[in-house]
Design a protein around this motif. Structure first.
Motif, PDB file in Angstrom:
ATOM      1  N   CYS A  44       3.545  -0.144  -2.863  1.00 46.07           N
ATOM      2  CA  CYS A  44       3.090  -1.507  -2.594  1.00 46.07           C
ATOM      3  C   CYS A  44       1.937  -1.851  -3.524  1.00 46.07           C
ATOM      4  CB  CYS A  44       2.658  -1.644  -1.134  1.00 46.07           C
ATOM      5  SG  CYS A  44       1.977  -3.263  -0.758  1.00 46.07           S
ATOM      6  N   ARG A  45       1.006  -0.921  -3.670  1.00 47.82           N
ATOM      7  CA  ARG A  45      -0.137  -1.193  -4.548  1.00 47.82           C
ATOM      8  C   ARG A  45       0.281  -1.288  -6.008  1.00 47.82           C
ATOM      9  NH1 ARG A  45      -2.953   1.899  -0.794  1.00 47.82           N
ATOM     10  NH2 ARG A  45      -2.875   3.799  -2.038  1.00 47.82           N
ATOM     11  N   THR A 102      -2.457 -11.658   6.883  1.00 48.47           N
ATOM     12  CA  THR A 102      -3.741 -11.244   6.314  1.00 48.47           C
ATOM     13  C   THR A 102      -3.743  -9.747   5.996  1.00 48.47           C
ATOM     14  OG1 THR A 102      -4.850 -12.982   7.560  1.00 48.47           O
ATOM     15  CG2 THR A 102      -6.237 -11.249   6.662  1.00 48.47           C
ATOM     16  N   VAL A 103      -3.121  -8.960   6.862  1.00 45.62           N
ATOM     17  CA  VAL A 103      -3.031  -7.513   6.595  1.00 45.62           C
ATOM     18  C   VAL A 103      -2.377  -7.290   5.241  1.00 45.62           C
ATOM     19  CG1 VAL A 103      -1.965  -5.341   7.309  1.00 45.62           C
ATOM     20  CG2 VAL A 103      -2.988  -6.825   9.021  1.00 45.62           C
ATOM     21  N   GLY A 104      -1.291  -8.027   4.991  1.00 42.90           N
ATOM     22  CA  GLY A 104      -0.622  -7.905   3.694  1.00 42.90           C
ATOM     23  C   GLY A 104      -1.522  -8.351   2.558  1.00 42.90           C
ATOM     24  N   LEU A 126      -4.632  -8.347   2.290  1.00 46.69           N
ATOM     25  CA  LEU A 126      -5.767  -7.453   2.002  1.00 46.69           C
ATOM     26  C   LEU A 126      -5.413  -6.445   0.901  1.00 46.69           C
ATOM     27  CD1 LEU A 126      -7.195  -6.834   5.574  1.00 46.69           C
ATOM     28  CD2 LEU A 126      -8.476  -7.708   3.624  1.00 46.69           C
ATOM     29  N   ASN A 127      -4.106  -6.322   0.632  1.00 48.64           N
ATOM     30  CA  ASN A 127      -3.685  -5.462  -0.478  1.00 48.64           C
ATOM     31  C   ASN A 127      -4.116  -6.058  -1.815  1.00 48.64           C
ATOM     32  OD1 ASN A 127      -2.064  -3.224  -1.586  1.00 48.64           O
ATOM     33  ND2 ASN A 127      -0.823  -4.893  -2.404  1.00 48.64           N
ATOM     34  N   PHE A 149      -6.545  -8.707  -2.037  1.00 51.75           N
ATOM     35  CA  PHE A 149      -7.908  -9.236  -2.041  1.00 51.75           C
ATOM     36  C   PHE A 149      -8.855  -8.290  -1.300  1.00 51.75           C
ATOM     37  CE2 PHE A 149      -5.074 -12.802  -2.490  1.00 51.75           C
ATOM     38  CZ  PHE A 149      -5.646 -13.508  -3.518  1.00 51.75           C
ATOM     39  N   ARG A 182       4.493 -11.733   4.927  1.00 56.94           N
ATOM     40  CA  ARG A 182       3.641 -10.551   4.840  1.00 56.94           C
ATOM     41  C   ARG A 182       3.800  -9.849   3.496  1.00 56.94           C
ATOM     42  NH1 ARG A 182       4.376  -6.947  10.117  1.00 56.94           N
ATOM     43  NH2 ARG A 182       6.104  -6.305   8.815  1.00 56.94           N
ATOM     44  N   ALA A 183       5.078  -9.713   3.080  1.00 51.62           N
ATOM     45  CA  ALA A 183       5.339  -9.053   1.800  1.00 51.62           C
ATOM     46  C   ALA A 183       4.773  -9.877   0.650  1.00 51.62           C
ATOM     47  CB  ALA A 183       6.837  -8.833   1.622  1.00 51.62           C
ATOM     48  N   THR A 231       1.030  -9.543  -0.089  1.00 54.08           N
ATOM     49  CA  THR A 231       0.524  -8.386  -0.840  1.00 54.08           C
ATOM     50  C   THR A 231       0.402  -8.689  -2.330  1.00 54.08           C
ATOM     51  OG1 THR A 231       2.704  -7.414  -1.253  1.00 54.08           O
ATOM     52  CG2 THR A 231       1.604  -6.777   0.805  1.00 54.08           C
ATOM     53  N   ARG A 263     -11.729  -5.282   6.794  1.00 58.88           N
ATOM     54  CA  ARG A 263     -10.467  -4.713   6.322  1.00 58.88           C
ATOM     55  C   ARG A 263     -10.058  -3.522   7.179  1.00 58.88           C
ATOM     56  NH1 ARG A 263      -7.968  -3.440   1.207  1.00 58.88           N
ATOM     57  NH2 ARG A 263      -9.206  -5.124   0.404  1.00 58.88           N
ATOM     58  N   TYR A 276      -8.517  -4.599  10.497  1.00 56.98           N
ATOM     59  CA  TYR A 276      -7.165  -5.148  10.310  1.00 56.98           C
ATOM     60  C   TYR A 276      -6.169  -4.017  10.045  1.00 56.98           C
ATOM     61  CZ  TYR A 276      -8.212 -10.144  10.273  1.00 56.98           C
ATOM     62  OH  TYR A 276      -8.554 -11.418  10.644  1.00 56.98           O
ATOM     63  N   TYR A 277      -6.592  -3.067   9.226  1.00 57.31           N
ATOM     64  CA  TYR A 277      -5.687  -1.963   8.894  1.00 57.31           C
ATOM     65  C   TYR A 277      -5.414  -1.100  10.124  1.00 57.31           C
ATOM     66  CZ  TYR A 277      -5.499  -2.866   3.875  1.00 57.31           C
ATOM     67  OH  TYR A 277      -5.245  -3.421   2.640  1.00 57.31           O
ATOM     68  N   ALA A 322       4.040  -0.032   4.307  1.00 53.23           N
ATOM     69  CA  ALA A 322       4.742  -0.855   3.317  1.00 53.23           C
ATOM     70  C   ALA A 322       3.856  -1.979   2.793  1.00 53.23           C
ATOM     71  CB  ALA A 322       6.020  -1.429   3.919  1.00 53.23           C
ATOM     72  N   LEU A 323       2.760  -2.268   3.504  1.00 47.27           N
ATOM     73  CA  LEU A 323       1.844  -3.314   3.043  1.00 47.27           C
ATOM     74  C   LEU A 323       0.664  -2.719   2.266  1.00 47.27           C
ATOM     75  CD1 LEU A 323       1.888  -5.623   6.176  1.00 47.27           C
ATOM     76  CD2 LEU A 323       3.048  -5.978   4.009  1.00 47.27           C
TER      77      LEU A 323
END
Lengths: 241, 335
Positions: A77-78, A101-103, A105-106, A108, A150-151, A154, B193, B196-197, B210-211
């Motif tokens: 993902c990263r 937002t969880v996505g 955060l990848n 930002f 969500r995807a 990211t 963060r 949330y995680y 996956a995120l």
């Protein structure tokens, strides 16, 4: 045109069952490619190997020239691949906005920026009005949209979509198709999708890869592929013509 | 810093802030109108509120069920007490050793579990196992008293925060400060963060990964933060009670008592652990007192009461008391 994603000789055996065998294809930068085939053809298995859910038994996956074979899902993902799950996996106890937002955060570091990015994606996918609802309250079509949101959050270079149109009404499918087109044209987002809804496949894909029993049986532009006798035989049926 | 402070209050209604302020003021003033007995009950309530908050980080936020938190209380209590009694190091310094020891235990358990994908019930069993064999270890650790217990000298002197020697009212304010700080710290975590995680991992680990979330790293962080926080409850325990017995401090009953507050108050919420601890401790004592007053001195009535509370909450208020109460009081956040 350079390939963003290069899949070479990808194979997977589950206790002797060969689920995917020597699959090779390219997803060029900025294009939309569809992976189609009958149930059990190995499409999702391919996805899972590309996305790092499990490592391939053999073969390599490269993203932008970098070998990402066998990396963990979070590393992939990263590296720039966002994915959706065929069986949706919302964070049921979180709100729609928090899910995305969880996505985000990848992409930002700062929470405020991630929330802003999530808001943008939610508006794009028509989920903004439901942002404060818990994800558990969403209908299936909305959950599919949430998967995509969500995807997208990211900030992927390549988006893997696993049957996101399934269960959507034709008008909803067209909306979703329009969203992906827009993303593809405006931001140059590259997309690889698994899809059974041929209406969406034909509207989106510039290239189609057809899998059957874990092997590639056809590949090429949509018009050629849907006329391919082998494809008609195992998947689409002669009446598709 | 100012951004962090602003974020602490983000999404919280003014009504809720006022209510929180009133609760805190009431707790600040409570000792003025309490006798010794009431004060001792309040101290225990704060102790459970704090420890429950610490446990909640792991289970409520990150979804990792620990049934062995008495381990962190115990090792930290012993560490701080040993430093004080054997080497004359006051708890204000010794607590860092206590935190480190508890975190080390947390890290070992977390590493073993998460590296080898031990989860759910098996993870909970692993936490019990660690608490149990640590208890057995301390039973035979004669240098620290073994099963005969380890004692601190009881001294009657004015409040001394450096050595944590003093009257109950000092312990009350120490515990109140810890509870308030833990509350703010957890609020900060949930607005970051990390929070949330953790929530994402709690809800669906595969989707979280996956995120882009390094699930192993964030679960380790949850265990380490939780065990580190819990350790301070252990330091308090040692210096408040002045005696440590392995079979008591490491017992599973202690772990269970510690987690009842957050479960009854509301898992994963910030105020739930505090509310739950007060409801349980204060009501249980009230029930006992009323029964004694009416001539029924029944041993174990407290445990029966805990069980009843748990049953009521599990059946009728599965989210705990706090979420519905919050709605009823009109304290829901604005978005």
């Amino acid at each position: 045109m350079t390939a963003l994603l290069e899949v070479r000789g990808l194979s997977k055996s589950f206790r002797g069952l060969r689920a995917v065998s020597q699959v090779s294809f390219d997803v060029p930068q900025g294009e939309i490619v569809a992976l189609i085939g009958p149930n059990g053809a190995g499409k999702t298995t391919c996805f899972n190997m590309i996305a790092g859910a499990f490592p391939p038994s053999d073969g390599t996956v490269r993203l932008g020239g970098r070998d990402i074979t066998g990396l963990r899902a979070d590393q992939i993902c990263r590296a720039g691949i966002g994915r959706t799950f065929q069986i949706v996996k919302p964070f049921a106890g979180l709100t729609v906005h928090e899910n995305v937002t969880v996505g985000a955060l990848n992409a930002f570091a700062d929470l405020a920026d991630a929330r802003a990015k999530a808001a943008e994606v939610l508006q794009l996918l028509g989920l903004w009005a439901k942002r404060d609802q818990p994800a558990s309250s969403l209908t299936l079509p909305d959950r599919k949209r949430l998967e995509v949101a969500r995807a997208l959050g990211t900030g992927p270079q390549l988006l893997l979509l696993d049957e996101v149109m399934a269960g959507l009404r034709p008008t909803e499918t067209d909306q979703m198709v329009a969203v992906f087109r827009q993303l593809n044209e405006k931001t140059g987002l590259t997309i690889l999708l698994i899809e059974h809804v041929m209406r969406a496949v034909m509207a989106l894909a510039r290239r189609i890869v057809v899998l059957h029993h874990g092997e590639t049986i056809a590949m090429g532009d949509p018009e050629t592929v849907v006329r391919d006798p082998a494809v008609l035989d195992v998947y689409l049926g002669a009446e598709a013509l | 810093m100012s951004r962090m402070l602003r974020r602490l209050g983000e999404g919280v209604s003014n009504r809720a802030l006022v209510a929180l302020g009133l609760v805190f003021a009431a707790l600040l003033l409570a000792p003025l109108v309490s006798n010794g007995y009431v004060l001792s009950v309040l101290i225990i309530a704060l102790y459970y509120a704090y420890a429950g908050q610490a446990w909640n980080v792991m289970m409520g936020f990150c979804g990792q069920l620990s049934l062995g938190h008495s381990l962190y209380v115990g090792v930290a209590a012993y560490a701080a007490a040993i430093f004080f009694v054997k080497w004359n190091v006051p708890p204000v310094i010794g607590m860092f050793a206590a935190i480190a020891v508890a975190m080390a235990f947390g890290a070992v358990i977390g590493f073993l579990a998460f590296r080898f994908s031990v989860s759910g019930v098996y993870f909970a069993l692993l936490t019990i196992a660690f608490a149990e064999f640590t208890r057995i270890g301390f039973d035979h650790f004669t240098w620290a008293g073994g099963s005969g217990g380890f004692f601190l000298k009881v001294e009657d002197r004015a409040a001394d925060l450096i050595t944590l020697r003093g009257p109950p009212i000092m312990f009350y304010y120490v515990m109140l400060a810890l509870t308030a700080l833990a509350f703010l710290f957890c609020r900060m975590l949930t607005q970051s963060r990390v929070g949330y995680y953790w929530f994402a991992i709690r809800e669906d680990q595969e989707a979280a990964q996956a995120l882009g979330i390094n699930v192993f790293r964030y679960k380790m962080l949850a265990v380490i933060v939780s065990s580190g926080m819990t350790s301070l409850a252990g330091v308090f325990f040692a210096f408040y009670y002045n005696n440590l017995f392995p079979e008591q401090i490491f017992s599973m009953a202690r772990s269970i008592e510690l987690i009842l507050g957050p479960i009854i108050g509301g898992l994963g919420t910030l105020f739930g652990p505090i509310l739950g601890a007060f409801v349980l401790t204060v009501l249980a004592d009230l029930v006992t007192e009323v029964l004694v007053f009416t001539g029924y001195d029944i041993p174990g009535v407290k445990q029966v009461f805990y069980g009843l509370c748990l049953a009521v909450v599990v059946i009728w208020l599965p989210l705990g008391i706090w979420p519905p109460l919050k709605r009823r009081l009109g304290l829901e956040g604005r978005s």
